[in-house]
Design an enzyme around this catalytic site. Sequence first.
Site, PDB file in Angstrom:
ATOM      1  CB  CYS A   1      -1.010   0.148   1.046  1.00  0.00           C
ATOM      2  SG  CYS A   1      -2.305   1.000   0.961  1.00  0.00           S
TER       3      CYS A   1
ATOM      4  CG  HIS B   1      -2.955  -3.138   3.834  1.00  0.00           C
ATOM      5  ND1 HIS B   1      -2.020  -2.473   4.549  1.00  0.00           N
ATOM      6  CD2 HIS B   1      -3.653  -2.273   3.239  1.00  0.00           C
ATOM      7  CE1 HIS B   1      -2.196  -1.059   4.533  1.00  0.00           C
ATOM      8  NE2 HIS B   1      -3.314  -1.072   3.500  1.00  0.00           N
TER       9      HIS B   1
ATOM     10  CD  GLU C   1      -0.005  -5.349   6.157  1.00  0.00           C
ATOM     11  OE1 GLU C   1      -0.622  -3.947   6.240  1.00  0.00           O
ATOM     12  OE2 GLU C   1       0.106  -5.890   4.980  1.00  0.00           O
TER      13      GLU C   1
END
Length: 286
Positions: free
Chosen positions: A97, A255, A257
Amino acid sequence: MSKAASPKRTAVIGVLALQGAFHEHIQLLQRASTQLTSPYDLAFTLVRTAPQLAACSALIIPGGESTTMALVAERSNLLEPLREFVKVSRRPTWGTCAGMILLSESANRTKQGGQELIGGLDVRVNRNHFGRQVESFSAPLKLGFLGEGEEPFVGVFIRAPVVETLLPALRGDPEAEEVHAPSKKPRGDVERHFVDEGRVEVLAELRRGVLPKVGLDKADRPSEGVKDSERARERAGDARVVAVRQGNVVGTSFHPELTGDVRMHRWWLERVVEDLARREKLGGEV
């Protein structure tokens, strides 16, 4: 008497921790590392200073707010070391991002001089392409490294950028709100082996048909009054490029994560291990 095995070398993987979801990246890296076989002992650390960065073999730049991250990096005397790490030392680097924005050679939707870039990916990104925070969404992605029949990876998009153009291409209207990363050359012969100029590999695309119907339509159309025909054409098409790789650099609009799915982190760690082994073979340092 059998000869004792040589101890493994340690390779430190850093996560830039100036702002954003850095703790989540560390957690997924640790989980992913248990699923791969490596000739190196992989250690993971947060990076906030130039000496901490210098100890790393690879780096993740997390999501967050790219302008803020660049400003903090500059004030911490870390911006130039980051550029050296990515473009001179050619170390494996992955930006998610905001991290992808920073790793792009060009970005728009920003005031001239208002967004410092690190560079490394020959792309132009459109910041906040998918709208505001309240217009965040998730979508299934068929990443290029997923096996046949493997479940799609769910991408989480939060004020996400999009790869608008693969460079070199038209620089566009000279009055456009567009910034560029400074040019840097690889340090030496070893580092030059990790340059892949003009060869950006698209890892994932997002089709307009999977986008939410509310809130995104206006943000997903070319801006009114855009004079750059190349930019208008790229943004008017069906595909939205949301993951790319070029040489030592990977960028994702989404994202990974925030999903708990370790597959992308495992894939990236495999690329890091390949990079380190190749460097050693060429006579470079881990």
